[in-house]
Design a protein around this motif. Sequence first.
Motif, PDB file in Angstrom:
ATOM      1  N   GLU A  11      -6.126   6.081  -1.656  1.00 22.71           N
ATOM      2  CA  GLU A  11      -6.142   6.386  -0.221  1.00 22.71           C
ATOM      3  C   GLU A  11      -6.065   7.897  -0.066  1.00 22.71           C
ATOM      4  N   ASP A  12      -7.037   8.490   0.663  1.00 27.07           N
ATOM      5  CA  ASP A  12      -7.086   9.952   0.753  1.00 27.07           C
ATOM      6  C   ASP A  12      -6.174  10.523   1.831  1.00 27.07           C
ATOM      7  N   GLU A  13      -5.549   9.689   2.635  1.00 27.71           N
ATOM      8  CA  GLU A  13      -4.606  10.184   3.641  1.00 27.71           C
ATOM      9  C   GLU A  13      -3.183   9.895   3.159  1.00 27.71           C
ATOM     10  N   PRO A  14      -2.438  10.923   2.727  1.00 23.88           N
ATOM     11  CA  PRO A  14      -1.115  10.720   2.114  1.00 23.88           C
ATOM     12  C   PRO A  14      -0.146   9.915   2.976  1.00 23.88           C
ATOM     13  N   LEU A  15      -0.160  10.138   4.293  1.00 25.44           N
ATOM     14  CA  LEU A  15       0.773   9.407   5.153  1.00 25.44           C
ATOM     15  C   LEU A  15       0.462   7.906   5.152  1.00 25.44           C
ATOM     16  N   LEU A  16      -0.816   7.567   5.165  1.00 27.61           N
ATOM     17  CA  LEU A  16      -1.207   6.158   5.143  1.00 27.61           C
ATOM     18  C   LEU A  16      -0.908   5.532   3.789  1.00 27.61           C
ATOM     19  N   ALA A  17      -1.108   6.296   2.725  1.00 28.02           N
ATOM     20  CA  ALA A  17      -0.783   5.796   1.381  1.00 28.02           C
ATOM     21  C   ALA A  17       0.717   5.513   1.271  1.00 28.02           C
ATOM     22  N   ALA A  18       1.529   6.434   1.799  1.00 26.37           N
ATOM     23  CA  ALA A  18       2.973   6.256   1.758  1.00 26.37           C
ATOM     24  C   ALA A  18       3.404   5.060   2.609  1.00 26.37           C
ATOM     25  N   ALA A  19       2.776   4.891   3.772  1.00 22.38           N
ATOM     26  CA  ALA A  19       3.112   3.766   4.651  1.00 22.38           C
ATOM     27  C   ALA A  19       2.766   2.435   3.975  1.00 22.38           C
ATOM     28  N   LEU A  20       1.610   2.374   3.310  1.00 23.61           N
ATOM     29  CA  LEU A  20       1.232   1.145   2.603  1.00 23.61           C
ATOM     30  C   LEU A  20       2.215   0.843   1.486  1.00 23.61           C
ATOM     31  N   GLN A  21       2.618   1.875   0.762  1.00 21.75           N
ATOM     32  CA  GLN A  21       3.572   1.666  -0.334  1.00 21.75           C
ATOM     33  C   GLN A  21       4.912   1.154   0.200  1.00 21.75           C
ATOM     34  N   GLN A  22       5.352   1.685   1.337  1.00 21.76           N
ATOM     35  CA  GLN A  22       6.623   1.235   1.929  1.00 21.76           C
ATOM     36  C   GLN A  22       6.536  -0.215   2.386  1.00 21.76           C
ATOM     37  N   GLU A  23       5.406  -0.570   3.019  1.00 23.66           N
ATOM     38  CA  GLU A  23       5.237  -1.952   3.481  1.00 23.66           C
ATOM     39  C   GLU A  23       5.139  -2.915   2.300  1.00 23.66           C
ATOM     40  N   LEU A  24       4.492  -2.480   1.228  1.00 21.41           N
ATOM     41  CA  LEU A  24       4.395  -3.326   0.032  1.00 21.41           C
ATOM     42  C   LEU A  24       5.774  -3.555  -0.584  1.00 21.41           C
ATOM     43  N   ALA A  25       6.623  -2.524  -0.548  1.00 21.40           N
ATOM     44  CA  ALA A  25       7.972  -2.664  -1.113  1.00 21.40           C
ATOM     45  C   ALA A  25       8.761  -3.739  -0.366  1.00 21.40           C
ATOM     46  N   ARG A  26       8.490  -3.866   0.944  1.00 19.16           N
ATOM     47  CA  ARG A  26       9.180  -4.894   1.726  1.00 19.16           C
ATOM     48  C   ARG A  26       8.559  -6.269   1.506  1.00 19.16           C
ATOM     49  N   ALA A  27       7.219  -6.314   1.495  1.00 17.73           N
ATOM     50  CA  ALA A  27       6.527  -7.603   1.417  1.00 17.73           C
ATOM     51  C   ALA A  27       6.497  -8.175   0.008  1.00 17.73           C
ATOM     52  N   TRP A  28       6.548  -7.317  -0.994  1.00 22.13           N
ATOM     53  CA  TRP A  28       6.424  -7.767  -2.392  1.00 22.13           C
ATOM     54  C   TRP A  28       7.290  -6.863  -3.270  1.00 22.13           C
ATOM     55  N   PRO A  29       8.598  -7.061  -3.245  1.00 22.99           N
ATOM     56  CA  PRO A  29       9.512  -6.166  -3.972  1.00 22.99           C
ATOM     57  C   PRO A  29       9.235  -6.100  -5.475  1.00 22.99           C
ATOM     58  N   GLN A  30       8.690  -7.176  -6.038  1.00 20.13           N
ATOM     59  CA  GLN A  30       8.452  -7.205  -7.481  1.00 20.13           C
ATOM     60  C   GLN A  30       7.253  -6.344  -7.899  1.00 20.13           C
ATOM     61  N   LEU A  31       6.392  -6.002  -6.937  1.00 19.92           N
ATOM     62  CA  LEU A  31       5.189  -5.233  -7.252  1.00 19.92           C
ATOM     63  C   LEU A  31       5.545  -3.778  -7.520  1.00 19.92           C
ATOM     64  N   GLN A  32       5.069  -3.267  -8.643  1.00 15.86           N
ATOM     65  CA  GLN A  32       5.284  -1.861  -8.979  1.00 15.86           C
ATOM     66  C   GLN A  32       4.012  -1.076  -8.688  1.00 15.86           C
ATOM     67  N   VAL A  33       4.113  -0.067  -7.832  1.00 21.85           N
ATOM     68  CA  VAL A  33       2.961   0.802  -7.573  1.00 21.85           C
ATOM     69  C   VAL A  33       2.903   1.815  -8.713  1.00 21.85           C
ATOM     70  N   ALA A  34       1.939   1.600  -9.619  1.00 20.91           N
ATOM     71  CA  ALA A  34       1.861   2.414 -10.835  1.00 20.91           C
ATOM     72  C   ALA A  34       1.348   3.809 -10.560  1.00 20.91           C
ATOM     73  N   ALA A  35       0.478   3.952  -9.541  1.00 25.58           N
ATOM     74  CA  ALA A  35      -0.076   5.268  -9.219  1.00 25.58           C
ATOM     75  C   ALA A  35      -0.699   5.236  -7.832  1.00 25.58           C
ATOM     76  N   THR A  36      -0.746   6.412  -7.203  1.00 22.86           N
ATOM     77  CA  THR A  36      -1.442   6.594  -5.930  1.00 22.86           C
ATOM     78  C   THR A  36      -2.385   7.775  -6.098  1.00 22.86           C
ATOM     79  N   VAL A  37      -3.655   7.574  -5.776  1.00 29.65           N
ATOM     80  CA  VAL A  37      -4.647   8.641  -5.924  1.00 29.65           C
ATOM     81  C   VAL A  37      -5.383   8.823  -4.605  1.00 29.65           C
TER      82      VAL A  37
END
Length: 275
Positions: A11-37
Motif C-alpha cells: 500500500e503506497d499510502e502509509p496512513l492507510l497501510a497502518a490503518a489496515l494493519q491495526q484493523e487486522l490486529a483486531r480482526a485476526w490477532p494470530q496473523l503476523q504482518v511480515a512486511a509492509t511495502v
Amino acid sequence: MTTTPRALIAEDEPLLAAALQQELARAWPQLQVAATVGDGLSAVRQALALQPEVLFFDIRMPGQSGLDAAVELADAWPADKPFPALVFVTAYDQYAVQAFEAQAVDYLLKPVQAARLQKTVQKLQQALAAKAPAPDALEATMAQLRHLLAAPGVAAAAPAASPPAAAAPLTVIQASSGNQIHMVPVAEVLYFEAADKYVRVLTAAREFLIRTPLKELTEQLDTSVFWQVHRSTLVRASAITTVTRDEAGKLHLALAGRPEKLAVSRLYAHLFKAM
C-alpha cells in the motif's frame, strides 16, 4: 496452514497501510504482518523472499499496479508452494468491484471497514484451512488474473460510460529504425516486445521501435492473430513452429524466420496445453 500465518501489505499510502494493519490486529490477532511495502516491485520482491500465506495488494501503486505485481509474482512463484491467498485493496470503482466479484477475488474498499474486513478474514481462514494442492491453487489464481487483466477498470483507469466503438484492426505501423520512419505492414510482423520506453517490432528481417504501449497496441490488433504469451510479448500465432519445455518446466517458442526463443509466462501457458 502454519500456526502463525503471515501477511504482506502493499500500500503506497502509509496512513492507510497502518490503518489496515491495526484493523487486522483486531480482526485476526494470530496473523503476523511480515512486511509492509509501498510499491509493486517491492511487493513482488518481498513476497518471493518471505513467501507469506496472505497478500493485501493495493490496486493502484506507483511504478507497478497491484494487479501487475500479482501477475509477476504468480509467474515467478515456486510451483511446489501454495500461492498466497490474495486480497486487492481499492478505492471504490464499480468496474473493478464488478470484476473482482465476477472472478470470486476478494477485495477491500478504502477506507477499510471493520465489518467488511471480518468477512474477508473468515474467507482467508477458510482458504488457508482448505489447503488446495499447490499446482491447482496456482492455476486457479492464474485464471482469475487473466480475467482481471482483460476486465475494464482494473488494470487501467475506469472506462468512459459509453466506450467508443471498436476500430478496425491495425494494418500498418509507423515505426522508427535509426533516424528513419518506416511504414511496417502488420502482416509482416512476427512479434512485439515491450522494452523500457519502447516496444520492439520484429519482422523476419528487421527490427523497429515504436512508443505505443503494448497494452494500447494489443487493443488495436486482432487477438486471434496475435497471442499474448508474456506480459511483455505479443506473438503471431501462425509463425510459431515449436513449443519446448525446459528442465524448470518453462515454455519457450520458436518462430519461423527468427533465431531467438521467446519465453512463455506461466499466466499464458494454458494456450499450449494441447501441445
